[in-house]
Every structure is written in C-alpha cells, then in structure tokens.
Enzyme design. Structure first.
Site, PDB file in Angstrom:
ATOM      1  N   CYS A 132       0.840  -1.204   0.000  1.00  9.85           N
ATOM      2  CA  CYS A 132       0.000   0.000   0.000  1.00  9.85           C
ATOM      3  C   CYS A 132       0.879   1.261   0.000  1.00  9.85           C
ATOM      4  O   CYS A 132       0.663   2.182  -0.789  1.00  9.85           O
ATOM      5  CB  CYS A 132      -0.919  -0.032   1.220  1.00  9.85           C
ATOM      6  SG  CYS A 132      -2.142   1.296   1.265  1.00  9.85           S
ATOM      7  N   CYS A 216      -3.387   3.677   9.604  1.00  8.53           N
ATOM      8  CA  CYS A 216      -2.121   3.180  10.149  1.00  8.53           C
ATOM      9  C   CYS A 216      -1.572   4.059  11.255  1.00  8.53           C
ATOM     10  O   CYS A 216      -0.380   3.979  11.583  1.00  8.53           O
ATOM     11  CB  CYS A 216      -1.092   3.038   9.028  1.00  8.53           C
ATOM     12  SG  CYS A 216      -1.639   1.967   7.692  1.00  8.53           S
ATOM     13  N   CYS A 239       7.834   4.219   5.722  1.00  4.75           N
ATOM     14  CA  CYS A 239       6.883   3.895   4.654  1.00  4.75           C
ATOM     15  C   CYS A 239       7.583   3.526   3.357  1.00  4.75           C
ATOM     16  O   CYS A 239       6.954   3.026   2.439  1.00  4.75           O
ATOM     17  CB  CYS A 239       5.938   5.057   4.403  1.00  4.75           C
ATOM     18  SG  CYS A 239       6.757   6.542   3.827  1.00  4.75           S
TER      19      CYS A 239
HETATM   20  S1  SF4 Z   1       0.533   4.439   5.819  1.00  4.09           S
HETATM   21 FE1  SF4 Z   1      -1.085   2.826   5.667  1.00  4.09          FE
HETATM   22  S2  SF4 Z   1      -2.795   3.682   4.427  1.00  4.09           S
HETATM   23 FE2  SF4 Z   1      -0.954   5.039   4.173  1.00  4.09          FE
HETATM   24  S3  SF4 Z   1      -0.005   4.318   2.296  1.00  4.09           S
HETATM   25 FE3  SF4 Z   1       1.019   3.211   3.994  1.00  4.09          FE
HETATM   26  S4  SF4 Z   1      -0.170   1.322   4.352  1.00  4.09           S
HETATM   27 FE4  SF4 Z   1      -1.406   2.665   3.001  1.00  4.09          FE
END
Ligand code: SF4
Length: 250
Positions: A132, A216, A239
């Site tokens: 994601c 998240c 991330c």
């Molecule tokens: S923080 Fe969570 S919702 Fe946002 S891009 Fe990453 S996995 Fe997806």
C-alpha cells in the site's frame, strides 16, 4: 502479503549518482551551518530551482516549512496525499500554506490506474502495508522528484533507529538529499515552534505525536514511544519513501 503488484509505470531511469567528490564537497559546505544555512546551501547556492521539499504536513512539519519559507517561499513542497490521510492534515496543510506564504505546494498521489489495479476496494493497507505504501507513496514521490537534482526532508536522527546515523547531506536515488533538521531534538522543535508561534497539527493535542495515514496511525498511550502509534503491531517504522521500494519513510 497480498498478491497486489506495484506498478512503477512512471519510473524513469535514475539519474547518475552525484559523484563522491561532489557529495563530500556539499557535506563540507553544510558542516557547521545551522538548519537555515543548510537550506540556503540547497535552495540558493547549489541547487537553485532544482530542489524540492518533501513534507507530510504532520506533527513536526511546521518547523521545516517555516524555515523554508524564510529562505524561499516559492520552493516546491511535495505533499503526498495518499487518499488515506486525516481530514485534519488536509486542513492543516491549507492553514500552513496561508500562514507561511508557501506558494508552490504540490499535492501528489497514486495514479488512478494503479489505484484500480492494486487497491480497488481501498483495503490493501489491512493486508500489506508495504504494498500500500509503495503505490500510494513511493511511486508517486519518485515520479514527482524525477527531473529534480535535490530533495530536502524534515527527518531527525531521534525519530527511528535507522535515522540515528543519517548525514546532513547524502545521496539517494540519484539525487542529493539534505536533512537540515537531522541534529534537532524534540525540545529544539518545540522551542522553535513556540518562538515563532507556529500552529500545531490539531491531532497532536489529541494524543498523536506522529501522524501518517488514518488507518495506520493511532493515539499513543502514556509511556509509549514517540512513533509507537505508527503501524502499531507491525515490524515497520518507515513507509519506504526514504529507503526505496524495497526499503523498510514519512
Ligand atoms: S501508511 Fe497505511 S494507508 Fe498510508 S499508504 Fe502506507 S499502508 Fe497505506
């Protein structure tokens, strides 16, 4: 992991890495400068019109953005709108834009085709946060940065283990990356924000010391760490935007 495939449809070949001699020269020029001086090096001296700031408009973003505005308010600010952010973050972005006079905030996000293919029902985060984050953050940021020679982040060494050894100037994916706040502590940030009466992200006083996407991010309880509310329960504290598609970001 889900079987979702991340399509790097906009990925362009990485620019040649800055050579070691040039990087060492920039590190030498940055050494001993304060955060504003490092921004002047990046935005006025070495990479005028060829650098951008990456900002999440999160809990600590106002400090870097205030410093950037004081150096050059026309600096491009790349804002990753993943489609999963808190409404408070979007309103905070608009407030800082007005208050600091930032005039080139670029809201970037996933390609609609990637959204359709990777996450048609919007629940990929619940099956694979890495996949994601890759299509909602890493790929759009890589696209937005293509053509630029340098990027500026608001990362601090105290935030995570991997950031503890971060240099003020480094190379990343073919660009020079400046981390003008690397040496700042939480106290330094709070003192600066108080001195210039910078508005706080509205979720901070609600128990969110670090703020990302809504699914998240959770409140932090008394005694928990500063980023324990990010991807809680998962072995993940980045991330990927600062480490590449395979890395362990904002
Ligand atoms: S923080 Fe969570 S919702 Fe946002 S891009 Fe990453 S996995 Fe997806």
């Amino acid at each position: 992991m889900s079987g979702a495939t991340v399509i790097d449809r906009d990925h362009r070949p990485a620019a040649p890495l800055p050579d070691a001699e040039r990087l060492a020269e920039l590190q030498h020029l940055a050494a001993g400068r304060d955060a504003r001086g490092i921004l002047e090096l990046a935005l006025k001296e070495a990479f005028a019109a060829r650098a951008a700031v990456v900002s999440s408009f999160g809990a600590e973003s106002a400090v870097l953005l205030h410093l950037v505005a004081s150096v050059d308010a026309t600096t491009p600010i790349l804002f990753l709108n993943t489609g999963k952010l808190f409404g408070e973050t979007l309103r905070y972005r608009d407030r800082l834009q007005d208050q600091l006079g930032l005039c080139d905030i670029r809201s970037i996000g996933p390609h609609p085709d990637d959204r359709l293919q990777c996450d048609p029902d919007g629940t990929l985060w619940s099956r694979s946060t890495d996949a994601c984050c890759a299509f909602r953050k890493v790929v759009p940021l890589r696209r937005a940065l293509s053509g630029l020679a340098a990027q500026i982040t608001g990362r601090k060494r105290f935030q995570t283990g991997p950031r503890a050894a971060m240099a003020l100037v480094e190379s990343f994916e073919g660009r020079v990356r400046f981390n003008p706040l690397a040496e700042w502590s939480q106290h330094d940030l709070e003192a600066y924000a108080a001195k210039y009466e910078l508005p706080a992200h509205p979720l901070v006083e609600d128990g969110y010391p670090s703020i990302g996407c809504l699914p998240c991010t959770r409140r932090v309880a008394a005694g928990e760490g500063y980023r324990d509310g990010r991807w809680a329960g998962l072995d993940k504290d980045e991330c990927g935007i600062h480490t590449g598609l395979d890395g362990d970001g904002i």
